[in-house]
Design an enzyme around this catalytic site. Structure first.
Site, PDB file in Angstrom:
ATOM      1  N   HIS A 224      53.188  56.498  21.870  1.00  0.00           N
ATOM      2  CA  HIS A 224      52.509  57.774  21.595  1.00  0.00           C
ATOM      3  C   HIS A 224      52.990  58.300  20.240  1.00  0.00           C
ATOM      4  CE1 HIS A 224      56.250  59.190  23.794  1.00  0.00           C
ATOM      5  NE2 HIS A 224      56.308  59.890  22.688  1.00  0.00           N
TER       6      HIS A 224
HETATM    7  P1  TYD Z   1      57.107  59.417  29.015  1.00  0.00           P
HETATM    8  O1  TYD Z   1      56.817  60.217  27.763  1.00  0.00           O
HETATM    9  O2  TYD Z   1      55.966  58.685  29.647  1.00  0.00           O
HETATM   10  O3  TYD Z   1      58.303  58.409  28.712  1.00  0.00           O
HETATM   11  P2  TYD Z   1      58.261  57.012  27.915  1.00  0.00           P
HETATM   12  O4  TYD Z   1      57.174  57.127  26.889  1.00  0.00           O
HETATM   13  O5  TYD Z   1      59.583  56.872  27.296  1.00  0.00           O
HETATM   14  O6  TYD Z   1      58.018  55.939  28.911  1.00  0.00           O
HETATM   15  O7  TYD Z   1      57.751  60.411  30.054  1.00  0.00           O
HETATM   16  C1  TYD Z   1      57.942  60.043  31.408  1.00  0.00           C
HETATM   17  C2  TYD Z   1      57.851  61.304  32.282  1.00  0.00           C
HETATM   18  O8  TYD Z   1      58.874  62.239  31.972  1.00  0.00           O
HETATM   19  C3  TYD Z   1      56.535  62.032  32.109  1.00  0.00           C
HETATM   20  O9  TYD Z   1      56.065  62.383  33.404  1.00  0.00           O
HETATM   21  C4  TYD Z   1      56.886  63.281  31.347  1.00  0.00           C
HETATM   22  C5  TYD Z   1      58.322  63.538  31.735  1.00  0.00           C
HETATM   23  N1  TYD Z   1      59.141  64.193  30.683  1.00  0.00           N
HETATM   24  C6  TYD Z   1      59.609  65.481  30.880  1.00  0.00           C
HETATM   25  O10 TYD Z   1      59.332  66.128  31.916  1.00  0.00           O
HETATM   26  N2  TYD Z   1      60.403  66.058  29.939  1.00  0.00           N
HETATM   27  C7  TYD Z   1      60.726  65.395  28.787  1.00  0.00           C
HETATM   28  O11 TYD Z   1      61.463  65.954  27.942  1.00  0.00           O
HETATM   29  C8  TYD Z   1      60.189  64.074  28.561  1.00  0.00           C
HETATM   30  C9  TYD Z   1      60.484  63.309  27.311  1.00  0.00           C
HETATM   31  C10 TYD Z   1      59.406  63.514  29.546  1.00  0.00           C
END
Ligand code: TYD
Length: 140
Positions: free
Chosen positions: A58
Site C-alpha cells: 500500500h
Molecule cells: P495491515 O496494514 O494490513 O498490515 P500489513 O500491511 O503489514 O500486513 O494491518 C493489519 C491490521 O492491523 C488491519 O486490520 C489494520 C490494523 N492496524 C491497526 O489497527 N493499527 C495500526 O496502527 C496498523 C498499522 C494496523
C-alpha cells in the site's frame, strides 16, 4: 503527497554506542522533506511472517514512516509511480519512507521483527490500497 520520489526515501545508519555493558542504538532528529522535525506518535511491530506472503502492499498520503528490523533482514520494494528500488533492510539501519510511496515487504528471514515508527495515528483514510489507484494518484 503526490510529487515525492523514491530518492526522497533514505536508508540511515543508527547511531551506535557499544561498551562492556552491551550495545545501544539511537535514532533521532528525523526531518520531513521541508526540513521540519518529525514527531512519531505511533509505533507498531510486524512479526510472524508467513512464507511467500508480502506485507505492506500500500501507500500513504500523509504518513512518514521509519522501518527498522531486529533479527535478520528483509527486502523492501519502494515505488513512486515511475521508478522502483529494492532495499535490503538489515539490523543497524532504518529506512525512512516519505508519503506518496508504494511499499512491499518480502523475503523475511526467520524470526524477523520489524518495528515501524509512524508520524500519525492510525487512519485508514490515509491508505491507498490498490496499485492502480496509486499510479493514478501520482499522475494527477
Ligand atoms: P495491515 O496494514 O494490513 O498490515 P500489513 O500491511 O503489514 O500486513 O494491518 C493489519 C491490521 O492491523 C488491519 O486490520 C489494520 C490494523 N492496524 C491497526 O489497527 N493499527 C495500526 O496502527 C496498523 C498499522 C494496523
Amino acid at each position: 503527497m503526490k510529487n515525492t520520489k523514491i530518492s526522497d526515501c533514505s536508508l540511515i545508519k543508527l547511531e551506535e554506542f557499544c561498551d562492556n555493558k552491551g550495545k545501544l542504538q539511537v535514532i533521532e532528529n528525523i526531518k520531513d522533506i521541508n526540513g521540519n522535525l518529525i514527531n512519531f506518535p505511533r509505533c507498531y511491530f510486524l512479526s510472524n511472517f508467513k512464507k511467500n506472503h508480502k506485507r505492506g502492499i500500500h501507500a500513504h498520503k500523509k504518513l512518514y514512516q521509519i522501518l527498522l528490523i531486529f533479527n535478520g533482514q528483509c527486502i523492501i520494494n519502494i515505488f513512486d509511480g515511475k521508478n522502483s528500488k529494492n532495499i535490503n533492510l538489515k539490523q543497524g539501519s532504518g529506512l525512512i519512507i516519505v508519503p506518496g510511496i508504494w511499499r512491499e515487504l518480502s523475503n523475511f528471514s526467520d524470526n524477523a521483527l520489524i518495528v515501524v515508527m509512524a508520524s500519525e495515528l492510525y487512519d485508514k483514510n490515509d491508505y491507498i490500497f490498490r496499485k492502480l489507484d496509486f499510479i493514478k494518484y501520482k499522475s494527477e
